[in-house]
Enzyme design. Structure first.
Site, mmCIF file in Angstrom:
data_model
loop_
_atom_site.group_PDB
_atom_site.id
_atom_site.type_symbol
_atom_site.label_atom_id
_atom_site.label_comp_id
_atom_site.label_asym_id
_atom_site.label_seq_id
_atom_site.Cartn_x
_atom_site.Cartn_y
_atom_site.Cartn_z
ATOM 1 N N ASP A 296 0.796 -1.362 0.096
ATOM 2 C CA ASP A 296 0.232 0.046 -0.130
ATOM 3 C C ASP A 296 0.608 1.322 0.032
ATOM 4 O O ASP A 296 0.195 2.267 -0.366
ATOM 5 C CB ASP A 296 -0.975 0.194 0.920
ATOM 6 C CG ASP A 296 -1.882 -1.060 0.871
ATOM 7 O OD1 ASP A 296 -2.726 -1.262 -0.065
ATOM 8 O OD2 ASP A 296 -2.503 -1.673 1.984
ATOM 9 N N TYR A 381 -9.878 -0.553 1.797
ATOM 10 C CA TYR A 381 -9.573 -0.494 3.272
ATOM 11 C C TYR A 381 -9.065 1.046 3.604
ATOM 12 O O TYR A 381 -8.783 1.500 2.845
ATOM 13 C CB TYR A 381 -8.096 -1.378 3.394
ATOM 14 C CG TYR A 381 -8.356 -2.518 4.314
ATOM 15 C CD1 TYR A 381 -8.615 -3.806 3.743
ATOM 16 C CD2 TYR A 381 -7.952 -2.438 5.608
ATOM 17 C CE1 TYR A 381 -8.777 -5.172 4.667
ATOM 18 C CE2 TYR A 381 -8.118 -3.781 6.470
ATOM 19 C CZ TYR A 381 -8.353 -5.170 5.730
ATOM 20 O OH TYR A 381 -8.540 -6.018 6.749
HETATM 21 NI NI NI Z 1 -7.716 -7.333 7.315
#
Ligand code: NI
Length: 639
Positions: A296, A381
């Site tokens: 990320d 996320y």
């Molecule tokens: Ni997770």
């Protein structure tokens, strides 16, 4: 030029604009060039600890650029003072971080693709893509030649039930478009079979949750006399602490030059603290799932994905916000308003003691902490980065994991041992989140050493007749290879960063203790492709001598890399790390075995670590915190 700017402050919006203009006029930039990032080129450490006067420091910018036409990455340095390009360097064979613009353009390319529409028509009887969501995922690298020669994404696609539905509840399992990001077109659509969409909606939005519990009564945080911190530019002072709040497109929030004023003396603790990389590997080997892993930081840019934070929602109290001044991939100014939130929090009891024989008892002090935070959304996320400074000298990083699970669709009636069922036909694959933080310590100066501290029990015998004996044993780590290590619950292992050249009042080297918190070992085989690219997960702790070119745990360009770069490579040199300018790297993992309660949106999970002064101060530095005015009906003070 501002004269009072701290040399480690991030580039201002004006400086970013100036750097972009210099590059655009350099003759190297054309219509196919993307600006991946433009950030401060940090000056030498000597300007903080040495003899260089801060008003003599030039402001330089460091830029990463990528030319889609030639599939070429370049690094540039520009001088803002002299308004000129200083260097332009080709970095062969790498793929820099994907930009936010590419996320959007990749989605549009898939939605417009005739091949994708045809696959959709075959599988679902419609070629209407208006309800399809396309999340860019890096292609990674699994040894295929195209992964090393093209700029690629393998997006995951979802089908909303209606325009504002939570699309992540309906993964399109059988269709995987493959996108060349240089040509910005779908080069093929891979089909793996047909999975009907999960039948039930899963939505978390307020408008979709009709039966809500009664509203909770207001809780107001007021600071009628204002906050206790002072801010000048990006320099913050609070309760003896001082630091510089930084930010860049890749790492997001960074902290610099952290010091504590100890009785009038400004004592350095950390030169720089940052999240250098993270990776989220998934554990399902099936054909549609095995490629799922996300770096990320290096693939998506944690700072580029940062949110604008909102008062009363993200942050409560009297807030000071900092903006993030970045650039779009086409060189347009991009300011993320309120990207960083800073405020004070009451944190319960700082210390307390009751002496039953004394009238003025108990003595209690409230703990106040300074919170500096940022939240990033990387497609499904959310990651929150919360740095806490405390009045007793503690420094803490708390990461918050929330958002929406990366889900998969199963056939009706099917289950998978590699994930948890969370709704009919919908499962959440097991996965881990590994973070790496780089802590460039400067405990009372740059030359430090690291001790590994193990608590060991004595053998029974004449010296231990009652069997109760145990002690802490500190081992000073001499080289990089010796320093590579794991947590050890059996010895309550911690690490201590000391300055052997500065002694405390008791004659010991001054130091800061590193206390790990929750952690994990990687579950994938060492031969797994993502692990080759994420060698930093091989050990929890690494120590390197400072080298300004070593900034990112998986190397400068992990996107689509074949691996082997970063900490694993550097530490093979086995350089000396004792009594020198060193960097402490910590890898920590959260093993996520999902549960139905993580759906449709995940309650926040926490992971982090703590730095605690250990012989840095003469005594409890928070003994001098004055009592708070009591609020009890009889009045009085908390003593
Ligand atoms: Ni997770």
């Amino acid at each position: 030029m501002l004269t009072h700017i701290h040399p480690l402050e991030p580039l201002s919006a004006g400086e970013v604009r100036q750097a972009v203009a210099i590059l655009q006029n350099s003759g190297h930039v054309n219509s196919t060039t993307r600006f991946v990032s433009v950030s401060l080129k940090e000056p030498p450490k000597a300007c903080i600890y040495g003899d260089i006067q801060t008003d003599q420091i030039d402001r330089d910018a460091f830029a990463v650029l990528f030319d889609n036409a030639t599939n070429a990455c370049h690094e540039a340095v520009v001088s803002l003072k002299e308004n000129r390009l200083v260097s332009w360097k080709h970095i062969p064979g790498v793929q820099p971080t994907m930009t936010a613009d590419e996320q959007v353009e990749c989605e549009q390319a898939v939605l417009a693709s005739p091949e994708f529409k045809a696959a959709l028509k075959r599988q679902f009887g419609t070629d209407d893509t208006s309800l399809v969501m396309v999340d860019i995922w890096s292609a990674g690298n699994y040894g295929a030649p195209e992964e090393s020669t093209r700029r690629m994404a393998r997006p995951l696609c979802f089908m909303r039930a209606d325009p504002t539905d939570n699309g992540y509840a309906r993964p399109i399992e059988g269709i995987r478009p493959v996108v060349d990001l240089n040509e910005m077109r779908v080069i093929r659509v891979e089909e793996y079979g047909h999975w009907p969409l999960p039948p039930l909606p899963g939505n978390y939005a307020s408008s979709r949750v009709p039966e809500k519990r009664p509203a909770i009564k207001p809780l107001e945080i007021t600071q009628p006399e204002g906050p206790s911190f002072q801010v000048e530019g990006r320099v913050v002072r609070w309760q003896n602490w001082s630091l510089v709040v930084g930010f860049n497109a890749r790492e997001g929030l960074t902290l610099h030059d952290i010091r504590y004023n100890d009785g009038g003396k400004e004592r350095s603790i950390l030169y720089r603290a940052s999240l250098t990389e993270m990776v989220v590997p998934y554990g399902d080997p099936s054909a549609t799932q095995f490629r799922k892993n996300a770096f990320d930081v290096g693939e998506y840019g944690m700072g580029m994905c940062a949110n604008s934070l909102e008062l009363g929602c993200d942050c409560l109290g009297l807030i000071h916000y900092f903006d993030a001044d970045l650039t779009t991939s086409r060189g347009e100014p991009l300011t993320i308003k309120n990207a960083i939130c800073m405020h004070e929090e009451d944190y319960g009891i700082l210390w307390k003691h009751t002496d039953r024989r004394l009238p003025e008892t108990p003595e209690v002090r409230r703990s106040r902490r300074l919170v500096i935070s940022s939240v990033s959304t990387v497609e499904n996320y959310e990651y929150g980065f919360f740095w806490h400074l405390y009045q007793d000298g503690n420094i803490q990083l708390e990461l918050k994991l929330t958002g929406i699970l990366s889900l998969g669709t199963l056939q009706p009636g099917e289950t998978s041992k590699y994930g948890a069922m969370i709704a009919p036909q919908l499962y959440a694959p097991v996965h881990q989140h590994f973070f790496n933080v780089r802590l460039d310590f400067a405990v009372d100066g740059t030359n430090n050493s690291v001790q590994r501290v193990d608590v060991v029990q004595d053998e029974p015998g004449p010296a231990n007749p009652h069997g109760n004996a145990f002690s802490a044993q500190a081992t000073t780590l001499k080289t990089e290879k010796e320093a590579r290590d794991h947590l050890n619950l059996q010895t309550a292992r911690t690490w201590k960063v000391v300055n052997p050249n500065v002694r405390n009042a008791l004659g010991s080297p001054v130091g800061y203790k590193f206390l790990p918190m929750d952690n994990s070992f990687p579950m994938a085989q060492p031969s797994a492709w993502w692990r080759k690219r994420a060698g930093f997960v091989d050990y929890h702790v690494w120590v390197t001598p400072f080298d300004e070119t070593e900034q990112f745990a998986a190397g400068d360009y992990p996107n689509q890399s074949q691996g082997g770069d970063g900490l694993t490579k550097w530490t093979e040199q086995d350089r000396p790390i004792e009594n020198t300018d060193l960097v402490f790297w910590y890898t920590f993992g959260h093993t996520h075995i999902p549960r139905p309660e993580d759906y449709p949106v995940m309650p926040t999970a926490y992971i982090g670590f703590l730095l605690k002064p250990n012989g840095f101060f003469t005594m409890n530095p928070a003994n001098d915190v004055p009592p708070s005015p009591g609020k009890a009906p009889k009045g009085g003070c908390c003593h």
